[in-house]
Design an enzyme around this catalytic site. Structure first.
Site, mmCIF file in Angstrom:
data_model
loop_
_atom_site.group_PDB
_atom_site.id
_atom_site.type_symbol
_atom_site.label_atom_id
_atom_site.label_comp_id
_atom_site.label_asym_id
_atom_site.label_seq_id
_atom_site.Cartn_x
_atom_site.Cartn_y
_atom_site.Cartn_z
ATOM 1 N N GLY A 69 20.061 39.629 32.465
ATOM 2 C CA GLY A 69 21.296 40.404 32.776
ATOM 3 C C GLY A 69 21.059 41.647 32.407
ATOM 4 N N ILE A 118 22.227 43.868 30.110
ATOM 5 C CA ILE A 118 22.069 44.230 28.753
ATOM 6 C C ILE A 118 21.248 43.378 28.213
ATOM 7 C CG2 ILE A 118 23.605 44.325 26.632
ATOM 8 C CD1 ILE A 118 25.864 44.754 28.015
ATOM 9 N N ASP A 170 18.721 31.978 31.241
ATOM 10 C CA ASP A 170 19.523 32.941 32.239
ATOM 11 C C ASP A 170 19.653 31.812 33.517
ATOM 12 O OD1 ASP A 170 20.073 36.054 32.440
ATOM 13 O OD2 ASP A 170 20.638 34.639 34.092
ATOM 14 N N GLY A 225 22.008 37.739 36.714
ATOM 15 C CA GLY A 225 20.830 38.388 36.359
ATOM 16 C C GLY A 225 19.881 38.142 37.435
ATOM 17 N N LEU A 261 24.928 36.574 25.248
ATOM 18 C CA LEU A 261 25.618 37.704 26.358
ATOM 19 C C LEU A 261 25.728 36.824 27.611
ATOM 20 C CD1 LEU A 261 22.641 40.373 25.993
ATOM 21 C CD2 LEU A 261 25.021 40.573 25.257
ATOM 22 N N ALA A 317 28.705 38.215 22.064
ATOM 23 C CA ALA A 317 29.353 39.389 22.694
ATOM 24 C C ALA A 317 30.494 39.056 23.312
ATOM 25 C CB ALA A 317 28.407 39.767 23.900
ATOM 26 N N TYR A 369 39.986 36.623 31.809
ATOM 27 C CA TYR A 369 38.626 36.880 31.220
ATOM 28 C C TYR A 369 38.915 37.301 29.716
ATOM 29 C CZ TYR A 369 34.570 39.714 30.138
ATOM 30 O OH TYR A 369 33.503 40.387 29.906
ATOM 31 N N LYS A 416 37.425 35.553 26.272
ATOM 32 C CA LYS A 416 36.516 36.093 25.292
ATOM 33 C C LYS A 416 37.463 36.175 23.835
ATOM 34 C CE LYS A 416 32.492 36.913 26.728
ATOM 35 N NZ LYS A 416 31.506 36.147 26.171
#
Ligand code: UDP
Length: 328
Positions: A11, A13, A32, A37, A77, A118, A150, A154
């Site tokens: 991705g 980052i 991934d 990504g 991530l 993250a 979202y 998180k």
């Protein structure tokens, strides 16, 4: 030689982080599923014999177990991000973000390796205190409004990481990433800056949502990568939550004007109501500013490349280079 696992390593980052750890002499394994990504992001890394890409989903037990073997550190991530994707497919967002983190933490725990999860500034929800501090109480909007799935997913990931730390001794670290920008960020998932640059370079109107008075703080991906690496390297960071970003605030209207000026574009600004951009009942966050006192005090973090002119210049150069490749 040390090995780091980076989930979401292809991705935006993740690929920059992969490059940085390769440059520092590490072995890097990226997992991934290439849903958002891409191999293009890994153009440099894929030619390096110390780099391995496992194409798969972190929610898959076997994939994560295999990827984790022999790791000395983990950065998680992989997630569904980008407001457009989140609102279009809330179920996938919740499942991917929750199951993926559960899987990574479950496999990292017996290894006792530093594991950085993250999170996002979105967890500050409807904050009214600025800059926002890691210990501030949090108020979310109602689950009837799409964007909050979202933030919820998180916030749960954060709690889960801290619980693994407390109950099983996993050296887990949580990082709340504020708006991170730079080369390789896709224009496809709604993020404002790559979109504005693409629109300006194409001579199309820049689509400012609302009246553009809302503000954000943009951090260059290079600064964010430095911050992540510094935290992973700091034993006192474990079991804690850190903001990571750049506290300098800019309104979206000013951002659009800065992009037009930097590109010398003839584009105009087109104001689009939030409902038209994101659907009925959308709830915008008008302001978001990180308090970076904690990360600065612990690892000496300070943004170095996050002046808005530097950021825009880097993104413009990267998108122009892609345009040249596309038409070559
Ligand atoms: N935004 C905008 N035009 C766009 C995309 C986004 O004006 O084409 C605005 C959006 O409403 C928000 C800000 O830019 O106020 C940042 O949006 P982004 O999706 O990049 O990040 P987030 O909302 O998650 O901070």
């Amino acid at each position: 030689m040390k090995k780091i696992l980076i989930t979401g390593g292809a991705g935006f980052i993740g690929s920059h982080l992969s490059d940085a750890y390769l440059a520092a002499g590490w072995n890097v394994t990226a997992v991934d599923d290439l849903s958002t990504g891409s191999r293009e992001n890994l153009a440099g890394a894929l030619g390096n014999e110390r780099f391995e890409l496992i194409e798969g989903d972190v929610c898959d037990d076997d994939v994560t177990a295999r990827a984790m073997r022999g790791c000395d550190a983990v950065v998680h991530l992989a997630a569904r991000i980008g407001l457009k994707l989140v609102i279009e497919s809330p179920l996938k967002t919740l499942e991917a973000n929750v199951k993926g983190t559960e899987m990574v933490l479950r496999h990292a725990t017996p290894l006792r390796v530093p594991t950085l999860i993250a999170s996002t500034s979105e967890v500050y929800g409807l904050a009214t205190k600025f800059p926002s501090n890691e210990d501030d109480p949090i108020t979310f909007g109602s689950p009837t409004k799409g964007r909050w799935s979202y933030a919820c997913s998180k916030a749960y990931d954060e709690s889960l990481a801290l619980a693994h730390h407390r109950e099983s001794g996993l050296p887990a670290i949580v990082v709340r990433l504020f708006n991170t920008v730079g080369p390789r960020q896709s224009t496809r998932y709604g993020m404002v800056l790559p979109r504005f640059v693409r629109q300006a370079l194409a001579g199309e109107p820049l689509t400012v949502y609302g009246d553009g008075a809302q503000t954000r703080c943009f951090g260059h991906v290079r600064d964010v990568v430095r911050g992540i690496a510094a935290l992973l390297d700091e034993p006192r960071a474990v079991g804690d939550v850190f903001n990571l970003g750049n506290p300098a605030e800019i309104s979206i209207r000013d951002l659009a004007e800065a992009v037009i000026a930097a590109t010398g574009s003839t584009s105009t600004i087109e104001y689009t109501p939030f409902d038209r951009a994101y659907g009925d009942g959308f709830e915008e966050i008008m302001k978001r500013i990180p308090d970076i006192t904690k990360i600065s005090a612990l690892v000496g973090f300070r943004p170095q490349d996050s002046a808005i002119g530097t950021i825009i210049g880097d993104i413009v150069a990267a998108q122009r280079a892609l345009l040249v490749t596309d038409t070559a």
